[in-house]
Design an enzyme around this catalytic site. Sequence first.
Site, PDB file in Angstrom:
ATOM      1  N   ARG A  16      -4.215 -11.530   4.227  1.00 47.24           N
ATOM      2  CA  ARG A  16      -4.726 -10.655   5.477  1.00 47.24           C
ATOM      3  C   ARG A  16      -6.052 -10.428   5.443  1.00 47.24           C
ATOM      4  O   ARG A  16      -6.881  -9.858   6.412  1.00 47.24           O
ATOM      5  CB  ARG A  16      -3.890  -9.553   5.547  1.00 47.24           C
ATOM      6  N   VAL A 121       4.823  -5.417   5.630  1.00 47.64           N
ATOM      7  CA  VAL A 121       5.048  -6.189   4.420  1.00 47.64           C
ATOM      8  C   VAL A 121       4.435  -5.393   3.167  1.00 47.64           C
ATOM      9  O   VAL A 121       4.918  -5.151   2.119  1.00 47.64           O
ATOM     10  CB  VAL A 121       4.868  -7.608   4.197  1.00 47.64           C
ATOM     11  N   CYS A 122       3.227  -5.307   3.419  1.00 46.79           N
ATOM     12  CA  CYS A 122       2.369  -4.726   2.160  1.00 46.79           C
ATOM     13  C   CYS A 122       2.750  -3.326   2.066  1.00 46.79           C
ATOM     14  O   CYS A 122       2.694  -3.022   0.640  1.00 46.79           O
ATOM     15  CB  CYS A 122       0.883  -4.609   2.393  1.00 46.79           C
ATOM     16  N   THR A 123       3.375  -2.631   2.885  1.00 49.39           N
ATOM     17  CA  THR A 123       3.778  -1.137   2.410  1.00 49.39           C
ATOM     18  C   THR A 123       5.038  -1.198   1.826  1.00 49.39           C
ATOM     19  O   THR A 123       5.184  -0.847   0.523  1.00 49.39           O
ATOM     20  CB  THR A 123       4.173  -0.411   3.730  1.00 49.39           C
ATOM     21  N   GLU A 126       4.247  -2.790  -1.847  1.00 48.98           N
ATOM     22  CA  GLU A 126       3.180  -2.370  -2.851  1.00 48.98           C
ATOM     23  C   GLU A 126       3.355  -0.747  -2.968  1.00 48.98           C
ATOM     24  O   GLU A 126       3.056  -0.174  -3.940  1.00 48.98           O
ATOM     25  CB  GLU A 126       1.846  -2.811  -2.449  1.00 48.98           C
TER      26      GLU A 126
END
Length: 178
Positions: A16, A121-123, A126
């Site tokens: 991203r 998705v990153c939240t 990660e």
Amino acid sequence: VWVVDMDEVSESNLSRQLLFKPASVGLNKASAAAAALSGRASLSAVPRDIRRFEDWKDVDVCFPCVDSVAARKYVDAECVRRGIPSVHCGTEGSAASVQAVAKGMEPYGKAADVETKKVPVCTVKEFPYKAEHVVQWVREEWDSMWDKSARELFVDPIRDVLERHPEGSKDEDGEEFW
């Protein structure tokens, strides 16, 4: 150009954020971005929380690349208070949005974000900081382990038993089922 960020580059950033390469994973985002753009612009990396940024007087326009509504609203409030134009950009999956804010325009914080049930998705991968994030992670992990969803494996069979054997029903021996 000031690049302010306290986070580290993670693998989920690579798809991203065009400035980061696999070798950037684990580096501070501000420092990695400044290094990627060196020679193209005069950059100063500030590897700390935006709330501790003190050089607002030197900012002509702000591009807050933050990943939470709270951080966006903080930066927006600072820009509005100081009369600094800002350009807010964001993505969620394949969707993207941009909002430019200049003097006399409605600030970012006044506009209502579109509510979504999706969790970035990153939240989830990660930095899961809400119960919903953990639930989403479990669902994704479960679905990756099985061909059937949790609903197909558990909810539907339980519902079938409850429908076939309502309260007060008897088993084949004439005994109370429940």
